[in-house]
Each structure stands twice: as structure tokens, then as C-alpha cells.
Design a protein around this motif. Structure first.
Motif, PDB file in Angstrom:
ATOM      1  N   LEU A  83       0.835  -1.194   0.000  1.00  0.00           N
ATOM      2  CA  LEU A  83       0.000   0.000   0.000  1.00  0.00           C
ATOM      3  C   LEU A  83       0.873   1.247   0.000  1.00  0.00           C
ATOM      4  O   LEU A  83       1.871   1.314   0.717  1.00  0.00           O
ATOM      5  CB  LEU A  83      -0.916   0.009   1.223  1.00  0.00           C
ATOM      6  N   PRO A  84       0.518   2.236  -0.803  1.00  0.00           N
ATOM      7  CA  PRO A  84       1.318   3.465  -0.850  1.00  0.00           C
ATOM      8  C   PRO A  84       1.213   4.264   0.442  1.00  0.00           C
ATOM      9  O   PRO A  84       0.169   4.304   1.082  1.00  0.00           O
ATOM     10  CB  PRO A  84       0.721   4.228  -2.038  1.00  0.00           C
ATOM     11  N   SER A  85       2.317   4.909   0.793  1.00  0.00           N
ATOM     12  CA  SER A  85       2.373   5.769   1.976  1.00  0.00           C
ATOM     13  C   SER A  85       3.628   6.612   1.867  1.00  0.00           C
ATOM     14  O   SER A  85       4.462   6.411   0.967  1.00  0.00           O
ATOM     15  CB  SER A  85       2.417   4.936   3.261  1.00  0.00           C
ATOM     16  N   ALA A  86       3.796   7.533   2.787  1.00  0.00           N
ATOM     17  CA  ALA A  86       5.019   8.323   2.800  1.00  0.00           C
ATOM     18  C   ALA A  86       6.230   7.425   3.025  1.00  0.00           C
ATOM     19  O   ALA A  86       7.299   7.635   2.441  1.00  0.00           O
ATOM     20  CB  ALA A  86       4.938   9.394   3.886  1.00  0.00           C
ATOM     21  N   ALA A  87       6.067   6.388   3.846  1.00  0.00           N
ATOM     22  CA  ALA A  87       7.179   5.479   4.133  1.00  0.00           C
ATOM     23  C   ALA A  87       7.586   4.681   2.900  1.00  0.00           C
ATOM     24  O   ALA A  87       8.789   4.510   2.626  1.00  0.00           O
ATOM     25  CB  ALA A  87       6.794   4.537   5.267  1.00  0.00           C
ATOM     26  N   THR A  88       6.600   4.173   2.150  1.00  0.00           N
ATOM     27  CA  THR A  88       6.950   3.392   0.960  1.00  0.00           C
ATOM     28  C   THR A  88       7.539   4.280  -0.126  1.00  0.00           C
ATOM     29  O   THR A  88       8.445   3.865  -0.858  1.00  0.00           O
ATOM     30  CB  THR A  88       5.721   2.641   0.417  1.00  0.00           C
ATOM     31  N   LEU A  89       7.061   5.519  -0.243  1.00  0.00           N
ATOM     32  CA  LEU A  89       7.646   6.435  -1.218  1.00  0.00           C
ATOM     33  C   LEU A  89       9.082   6.767  -0.837  1.00  0.00           C
ATOM     34  O   LEU A  89       9.969   6.817  -1.696  1.00  0.00           O
ATOM     35  CB  LEU A  89       6.828   7.717  -1.319  1.00  0.00           C
ATOM     36  N   ARG A  90       9.328   6.962   0.448  1.00  0.00           N
ATOM     37  CA  ARG A  90      10.699   7.230   0.905  1.00  0.00           C
ATOM     38  C   ARG A  90      11.625   6.068   0.528  1.00  0.00           C
ATOM     39  O   ARG A  90      12.738   6.275   0.044  1.00  0.00           O
ATOM     40  CB  ARG A  90      10.719   7.451   2.421  1.00  0.00           C
ATOM     41  N   GLU A  91      11.157   4.856   0.735  1.00  0.00           N
ATOM     42  CA  GLU A  91      11.957   3.681   0.403  1.00  0.00           C
ATOM     43  C   GLU A  91      12.257   3.628  -1.096  1.00  0.00           C
ATOM     44  O   GLU A  91      13.380   3.321  -1.508  1.00  0.00           O
ATOM     45  CB  GLU A  91      11.231   2.412   0.844  1.00  0.00           C
ATOM     46  N   ARG A  92      11.269   3.938  -1.908  1.00  0.00           N
ATOM     47  CA  ARG A  92      11.464   3.909  -3.360  1.00  0.00           C
ATOM     48  C   ARG A  92      12.456   4.980  -3.800  1.00  0.00           C
ATOM     49  O   ARG A  92      13.321   4.728  -4.650  1.00  0.00           O
ATOM     50  CB  ARG A  92      10.121   4.112  -4.071  1.00  0.00           C
ATOM     51  N   ILE A  93      12.337   6.171  -3.226  1.00  0.00           N
ATOM     52  CA  ILE A  93      13.261   7.256  -3.583  1.00  0.00           C
ATOM     53  C   ILE A  93      14.681   6.921  -3.122  1.00  0.00           C
ATOM     54  O   ILE A  93      15.658   7.160  -3.844  1.00  0.00           O
ATOM     55  CB  ILE A  93      12.768   8.585  -2.978  1.00  0.00           C
ATOM     56  N   GLU A  94      14.810   6.331  -1.925  1.00  0.00           N
ATOM     57  CA  GLU A  94      16.131   5.948  -1.432  1.00  0.00           C
ATOM     58  C   GLU A  94      16.764   4.891  -2.335  1.00  0.00           C
ATOM     59  O   GLU A  94      17.976   4.889  -2.559  1.00  0.00           O
ATOM     60  CB  GLU A  94      16.029   5.424  -0.003  1.00  0.00           C
ATOM     61  N   ASN A  95      15.953   3.993  -2.875  1.00  0.00           N
ATOM     62  CA  ASN A  95      16.475   2.988  -3.808  1.00  0.00           C
ATOM     63  C   ASN A  95      17.007   3.645  -5.077  1.00  0.00           C
ATOM     64  O   ASN A  95      18.034   3.220  -5.621  1.00  0.00           O
ATOM     65  CB  ASN A  95      15.391   1.966  -4.156  1.00  0.00           C
ATOM     66  N   LEU A  96      16.306   4.671  -5.555  1.00  0.00           N
ATOM     67  CA  LEU A  96      16.801   5.409  -6.722  1.00  0.00           C
ATOM     68  C   LEU A  96      18.151   6.045  -6.416  1.00  0.00           C
ATOM     69  O   LEU A  96      19.076   6.011  -7.232  1.00  0.00           O
ATOM     70  CB  LEU A  96      15.808   6.501  -7.132  1.00  0.00           C
ATOM     71  N   ARG A  97      18.262   6.626  -5.226  1.00  0.00           N
ATOM     72  CA  ARG A  97      19.512   7.279  -4.829  1.00  0.00           C
ATOM     73  C   ARG A  97      20.649   6.242  -4.748  1.00  0.00           C
ATOM     74  O   ARG A  97      21.730   6.469  -5.276  1.00  0.00           O
ATOM     75  CB  ARG A  97      19.328   7.966  -3.475  1.00  0.00           C
TER      76      ARG A  97
END
Length: 250
Positions: A83-97
Motif C-alpha cells: 500500500l502506498p504511503s510516505a514510508a513506501t515512497l521514501r523507500e522507493r526514492i532511497e532505492n533510486l539514490r
């Protein structure tokens, strides 16, 4: 798991079809106003149908429009959809980084400017239970053009730097999956759309669109993921109709 396709009555559970057939006159008269129907009787039938549909064994085939990296595609195939959330978006962005797709200042900027925790977005995964091309280019193209989902690109599409960058990450994808009906919003309207399909199959022309889209409120397990269809694959082109879009999808 009983796998339903809304457009194909032959895939509907026998119990569902039997209930609709027993109550066909009631639903038809309510729709056409040919014969007065007691609203309490109609509401009782709807409640009963809703209870049958929300049997834990029933699923509905649907499509989620998005843009994903190859790593994200493989994760969905193995782990399912969270489920989408601020936490899952943070994880996805950190993976990009970590994978060198964005630098730290960009990652921090994306993390500081998004709608991932908004009440109308967090904890919901939207699906359409019909070929997405029905919505037309204007209805679906934004999901494919920018990475991160609506909760992110809504805040960046007009930003010449971050908005452009999001269009260069990942690949347009369709996630085809069987969605447990019990995970859908209770008042999402599936029952009414199912009745409309049932009556159309018996000659009653709908007076409103009967295509259904809805939000899943529980994680979609990996065993329910049918496939991830990538841009340029024949089925992606067929299901989205994007070959005719202007500007072209990339």
C-alpha cells in the motif's frame, strides 16, 4: 481463489449468477421503473449481493497503470504490491539514490515535496477492471509519463527540473492482477456495476457507464499478480491504445 472478469459473465461464481437470476425482475424493475419496487426490498437485495461478493475467495481481474524501474518490477513479481504511503515512497526514492538514478539533493527535494500521506491517497491502490484504453489518452497517460505515482508527480509536473527528471525514470507498465473483492472499498459500487453488466447481458441497455474502477485497501500478494506488461509489448499497446497518442509515449 475464484478469478472473475467483470466483462465475462462466464467467469462469475455460480452463487453470484444464481442470486442475480433469482432477483432479475427486482433489479430490472428498479432500473426501468416499470413496476414500483419497495426501496427496503431493493436495499436488502443489494446488501445480500454485497455479502456474497465479499466472500474471501472472490477476486476481480484488474489493471494498475504506472511507471516502474526494472528493480521495482521484479520486486512486485516476487513480493506483491504494498500500500502506498510516505514510508513506501521514501523507500522507493532511497532505492533510486542508492542505484545512482538520482543524486542526494534531488532525493531530498522529492521527499520534501509530495502528497504521499494525504488521506485520499495513502493506503489505496487504484485499479480499473476494464481495458485501460477505455479511459482514453487524457484519462491514463499521466500515470505512464512520470515515475513515482500521482502522489509524487502532482507536486513536480510543473517543475522544469524535477518534473522532467521523473519522466526519464523507469518504464511505463500495466500491472495485471486478481484483486480480492474483500479488499475493495465497501461502498465502491461494484455491486451496482455487476448488476448493470448482468442486465446488459440480458438485453437492457445501460443508461450510464458500467466500467468499474476501485481502490484496493490491502496489500496485493505476489500470487495474485498475473504479470507486469511493459511499454512496447503488444498487449501494452493493445490495452492502452497508446500507439495513437500525441505526443507519443516514451
Amino acid at each position: 481463489m475464484h478469478k472473475m472478469q467483470l466483462e465475462d459473465e462466464k467467469t462469475w461464481p455460480v452463487k453470484v449468477v444464481a442470486f442475480l437470476e433469482r432477483n432479475e425482475e427486482l433489479f430490472r424493475n428498479w432500473k426501468t421503473r416499470f413496476k414500483p419496487i419497495d426501496p427496503k426490498e431493493y436495499d436488502k437485495a443489494i446488501t445480500h449481493l454485497r455479502a456474497i461478493l465479499r466472500d474471501s475467495d472472490y477476486t476481480l481481474q484488474g489493471y494498475h497503470c504506472t511507471r516502474l524501474t526494472e528493480e521495482e518490477i521484479q520486486s512486485i513479481l516476487v513480493k506483491g504490491m504494498s500500500l502506498p504511503s510516505a514510508a513506501t515512497l521514501r523507500e522507493r526514492i532511497e532505492n533510486l539514490r542508492q542505484n545512482g538514478l538520482i543524486d542526494s539533493p534531488t532525493a531530498n527535494y522529492l521527499l520534501s515535496k509530495n502528497e504521499a500521506d494525504d488521506s485520499n491517497r495513502a493506503g489505496m491502490i487504484w485499479f480499473c477492471f476494464f481495458p485501460p484504453r477505455v479511459e482514453g489518452q487524457l484519462g491514463i497517460e499521466r500515470f505512464f509519463r512520470s515515475w513515482g505515482g500521482e502522489a509524487l508527480y502532482n507536486s513536480h509536473e510543473d517543475d522544469k527540473l524535477s518534473g522532467h527528471m521523473l519522466t526519464k525514470i523507469g518504464t511505463p507498465c500495466l500491472i495485471e492482477a486478481y484483486i480480492p473483492i474483500e479488499s475493495l472499498a465497501y461502498h465502491g459500487g461494484l455491486d451496482f456495476k455487476l448488476i448493470a453488466h448482468f442486465l446488459r447481458n440480458r438485453g437492457l441497455k445501460p443508461d450510464n457507464p458500467i466500467e468499474h474502477e476501485d481502490r484496493a485497501q490491502h496489500k496485493i500478494p505476489a500470487e495474485n499478480i498475473i504479470r507486469v506488461i511493459r511499454f512496447h509489448e503488444p498487449d501494452f499497446m493493445k490495452l492502452t491504445g497508446c500507439a495513437k497518442w500525441k505526443p507519443v509515449l516514451s
